[in-house]
Design a protein around this motif. Sequence first.
Motif, PDB file in Angstrom:
ATOM      1  N   PHE A  22       0.937  -1.181   0.129  1.00 13.68           N
ATOM      2  CA  PHE A  22      -0.083  -0.094   0.061  1.00 13.68           C
ATOM      3  C   PHE A  22       0.858   1.304  -0.107  1.00 13.68           C
ATOM      4  CE2 PHE A  22      -2.980  -2.946   1.735  1.00 13.68           C
ATOM      5  CZ  PHE A  22      -4.086  -2.556   1.060  1.00 13.68           C
ATOM      6  N   GLU A  23       0.412   2.318  -0.786  1.00 12.12           N
ATOM      7  CA  GLU A  23       1.153   3.508  -1.078  1.00 12.12           C
ATOM      8  C   GLU A  23       0.256   4.484  -1.003  1.00 12.12           C
ATOM      9  OE1 GLU A  23       3.338   2.941  -4.644  1.00 12.12           O
ATOM     10  OE2 GLU A  23       4.770   1.221  -3.680  1.00 12.12           O
ATOM     11  N   MET A  24       0.818   5.685  -0.801  1.00 14.75           N
ATOM     12  CA  MET A  24      -0.020   6.953  -0.989  1.00 14.75           C
ATOM     13  C   MET A  24      -0.644   7.319  -2.281  1.00 14.75           C
ATOM     14  SD  MET A  24      -1.298   9.391   1.404  1.00 14.75           S
ATOM     15  CE  MET A  24      -0.160   9.746   2.620  1.00 14.75           C
ATOM     16  N   SER A  25       0.125   6.808  -3.051  1.00 13.31           N
ATOM     17  CA  SER A  25      -0.295   7.046  -4.445  1.00 13.31           C
ATOM     18  C   SER A  25      -1.543   6.185  -5.185  1.00 13.31           C
ATOM     19  CB  SER A  25       0.751   6.905  -5.590  1.00 13.31           C
ATOM     20  OG  SER A  25       1.426   5.565  -5.270  1.00 13.31           O
ATOM     21  N   ASP A  26      -1.991   5.028  -4.147  1.00 17.17           N
ATOM     22  CA  ASP A  26      -3.079   4.223  -4.215  1.00 17.17           C
ATOM     23  C   ASP A  26      -4.297   5.037  -4.155  1.00 17.17           C
ATOM     24  OD1 ASP A  26      -1.388   2.022  -5.311  1.00 17.17           O
ATOM     25  OD2 ASP A  26      -1.240   1.467  -3.115  1.00 17.17           O
ATOM     26  N   PHE A  27      -4.339   6.118  -3.498  1.00 15.95           N
ATOM     27  CA  PHE A  27      -5.288   6.643  -2.940  1.00 15.95           C
ATOM     28  C   PHE A  27      -5.536   8.230  -3.487  1.00 15.95           C
ATOM     29  CE2 PHE A  27      -3.726   3.738  -0.022  1.00 15.95           C
ATOM     30  CZ  PHE A  27      -5.042   2.955   0.350  1.00 15.95           C
ATOM     31  N   SER A  28      -6.848   8.615  -3.466  1.00 18.73           N
ATOM     32  CA  SER A  28      -7.151  10.058  -3.840  1.00 18.73           C
ATOM     33  C   SER A  28      -6.951  11.058  -2.642  1.00 18.73           C
ATOM     34  CB  SER A  28      -8.624  10.119  -4.529  1.00 18.73           C
ATOM     35  OG  SER A  28      -8.514   9.626  -5.677  1.00 18.73           O
ATOM     36  N   THR A  29      -5.891  11.766  -2.483  1.00 20.37           N
ATOM     37  CA  THR A  29      -5.724  12.735  -1.368  1.00 20.37           C
ATOM     38  C   THR A  29      -5.798  14.076  -1.878  1.00 20.37           C
ATOM     39  OG1 THR A  29      -3.244  12.060  -1.473  1.00 20.37           O
ATOM     40  CG2 THR A  29      -4.627  10.434  -0.403  1.00 20.37           C
ATOM     41  N   ASP A  30      -5.869  14.315  -3.091  1.00 21.99           N
ATOM     42  CA  ASP A  30      -5.620  15.807  -3.390  1.00 21.99           C
ATOM     43  C   ASP A  30      -6.222  16.856  -2.882  1.00 21.99           C
ATOM     44  OD1 ASP A  30      -7.743  14.081  -4.805  1.00 21.99           O
ATOM     45  OD2 ASP A  30      -7.704  15.700  -6.474  1.00 21.99           O
ATOM     46  N   HIS A  31      -7.370  16.591  -2.189  1.00 20.85           N
ATOM     47  CA  HIS A  31      -8.084  17.508  -1.188  1.00 20.85           C
ATOM     48  C   HIS A  31      -8.146  17.359   0.432  1.00 20.85           C
ATOM     49  CE1 HIS A  31     -10.130  18.930  -5.051  1.00 20.85           C
ATOM     50  NE2 HIS A  31     -10.179  17.782  -5.198  1.00 20.85           N
ATOM     51  N   MET A  32      -7.115  16.693   0.662  1.00 19.84           N
ATOM     52  CA  MET A  32      -6.905  16.706   2.213  1.00 19.84           C
ATOM     53  C   MET A  32      -6.098  17.599   2.581  1.00 19.84           C
ATOM     54  SD  MET A  32      -6.247  12.527   2.687  1.00 19.84           S
ATOM     55  CE  MET A  32      -7.598  11.181   2.262  1.00 19.84           C
ATOM     56  N   THR A  33      -6.275  17.993   3.782  1.00 20.36           N
ATOM     57  CA  THR A  33      -5.554  18.749   4.755  1.00 20.36           C
ATOM     58  C   THR A  33      -4.161  18.061   5.196  1.00 20.36           C
ATOM     59  OG1 THR A  33      -6.396  18.194   6.801  1.00 20.36           O
ATOM     60  CG2 THR A  33      -7.401  19.967   5.509  1.00 20.36           C
ATOM     61  N   ASP A  34      -3.126  18.673   5.804  1.00 19.71           N
ATOM     62  CA  ASP A  34      -1.837  18.229   6.220  1.00 19.71           C
ATOM     63  C   ASP A  34      -2.252  17.235   7.167  1.00 19.71           C
ATOM     64  OD1 ASP A  34      -0.534  19.716   4.552  1.00 19.71           O
ATOM     65  OD2 ASP A  34       0.043  21.297   5.772  1.00 19.71           O
ATOM     66  N   ALA A  35      -3.199  17.622   8.123  1.00 20.87           N
ATOM     67  CA  ALA A  35      -3.699  16.736   9.348  1.00 20.87           C
ATOM     68  C   ALA A  35      -4.271  15.460   8.896  1.00 20.87           C
ATOM     69  CB  ALA A  35      -4.601  17.397  10.164  1.00 20.87           C
ATOM     70  N   THR A  36      -5.061  15.685   7.768  1.00 23.57           N
ATOM     71  CA  THR A  36      -5.911  14.719   7.250  1.00 23.57           C
ATOM     72  C   THR A  36      -4.913  13.556   6.567  1.00 23.57           C
ATOM     73  OG1 THR A  36      -7.839  15.922   6.887  1.00 23.57           O
ATOM     74  CG2 THR A  36      -7.720  13.647   5.725  1.00 23.57           C
ATOM     75  N   GLU A  50     -12.359   4.830   1.088  1.00 21.10           N
ATOM     76  CA  GLU A  50     -13.307   4.951  -0.078  1.00 21.10           C
ATOM     77  C   GLU A  50     -12.429   5.818  -0.968  1.00 21.10           C
ATOM     78  OE1 GLU A  50     -17.290   6.185  -0.118  1.00 21.10           O
ATOM     79  OE2 GLU A  50     -17.975   4.204   0.934  1.00 21.10           O
ATOM     80  N   SER A  51     -11.324   6.354  -0.441  1.00 19.23           N
ATOM     81  CA  SER A  51     -10.231   6.987  -1.356  1.00 19.23           C
ATOM     82  C   SER A  51      -9.536   6.068  -2.234  1.00 19.23           C
ATOM     83  CB  SER A  51      -9.411   7.992  -0.579  1.00 19.23           C
ATOM     84  OG  SER A  51      -8.926   7.314   0.313  1.00 19.23           O
ATOM     85  N   TYR A  52      -9.673   4.814  -1.984  1.00 16.17           N
ATOM     86  CA  TYR A  52      -8.798   3.992  -2.595  1.00 16.17           C
ATOM     87  C   TYR A  52      -9.215   4.246  -4.384  1.00 16.17           C
ATOM     88  CZ  TYR A  52      -6.530  -0.535  -3.833  1.00 16.17           C
ATOM     89  OH  TYR A  52      -5.676  -1.541  -4.733  1.00 16.17           O
ATOM     90  N   ASN A  53      -8.131   4.065  -5.240  1.00 16.98           N
ATOM     91  CA  ASN A  53      -8.370   4.244  -6.665  1.00 16.98           C
ATOM     92  C   ASN A  53      -8.476   2.942  -7.046  1.00 16.98           C
ATOM     93  OD1 ASN A  53      -7.996   6.967  -6.587  1.00 16.98           O
ATOM     94  ND2 ASN A  53      -5.933   6.882  -6.686  1.00 16.98           N
ATOM     95  N   GLN A  54      -9.537   2.781  -7.956  1.00 13.46           N
ATOM     96  CA  GLN A  54      -9.745   1.542  -8.926  1.00 13.46           C
ATOM     97  C   GLN A  54      -9.838   1.804 -10.347  1.00 13.46           C
ATOM     98  OE1 GLN A  54     -13.551  -0.399  -8.885  1.00 13.46           O
ATOM     99  NE2 GLN A  54     -12.596  -2.226  -8.159  1.00 13.46           N
ATOM    100  N   MET A  55      -9.357   1.094 -10.915  1.00 15.35           N
ATOM    101  CA  MET A  55      -9.486   1.132 -12.661  1.00 15.35           C
ATOM    102  C   MET A  55     -10.147   0.390 -13.276  1.00 15.35           C
ATOM    103  SD  MET A  55      -8.525   0.592 -15.999  1.00 15.35           S
ATOM    104  CE  MET A  55      -6.977  -0.751 -16.142  1.00 15.35           C
ATOM    105  N   ARG A  56     -11.035   0.973 -14.032  1.00 15.98           N
ATOM    106  CA  ARG A  56     -12.363   0.149 -15.021  1.00 15.98           C
ATOM    107  C   ARG A  56     -12.288   0.470 -16.195  1.00 15.98           C
ATOM    108  NH1 ARG A  56     -17.762   0.390 -11.401  1.00 15.98           N
ATOM    109  NH2 ARG A  56     -16.780   0.187  -9.484  1.00 15.98           N
TER     110      ARG A  56
END
Length: 206
Positions: free
Chosen positions: A105-119, A155-161
């Motif tokens: 698991f890596e951070m790039s596997d998730f959508s985090t583009d709208h998260m704060t530093d704390a999140t 739910e921020s986990y990225n899936q490709m379809r």
Amino acid sequence: MIKLERFEVMNMNNAIRGARNPLNSWARMDSYFDEEGKFVFGPNDLDLAKRLCKAGSDHRKFIRQIFVTVDITAPLYWWKEYDTYKVGTVANSTSTMHKIHSKPFEMSDFSTDHMTDATLEMMQKNIDFLEEIRTQFIETKDKVLWYSMIQLLPESYNQMRTCTLNYENLVGIYYSRKGHKLAEWHTFCDWVKELPYFEELFIDNE
């Protein structure tokens, strides 16, 4: 975060030919394929297509035969909303059930583009914990650990379809979602607008 890649638009030539069936007006067809194999609406066919689209869904049946295939990578929270439009669409997804443990698991596997530093900090802790469970599962094959990964997965986990839709699906999605508060829908609708003749048939033609 959402990515739309490797897309293709197909069957426009057959769709517009079918649109001429009710009046047997095939002799007026003037569309063609250019030197690169790209479909080009002729003036007669484009005029007919625009009139049918403006007349409403009962008259624009031909757009249901214009197919689009695209690889979409998006978070699970976006896919839940997309699944509202499953009628007339097909999708093959990467498998969470079978492949969730196949890579770290890596951070790039998730959508985090709208998260704060704390999140993001909290997210990193979650990822580290998921990775710990994944490593234990690989060592033990304990199904309880596998379930733990699935049930803890954000739910921020990225899936490709790989998705197949038609222009009727896309018109419905565009007008339902172009003002949505999720940024992913804005990116999706901007992509839809750029598809061949979409803007001419549905937006400029309103």
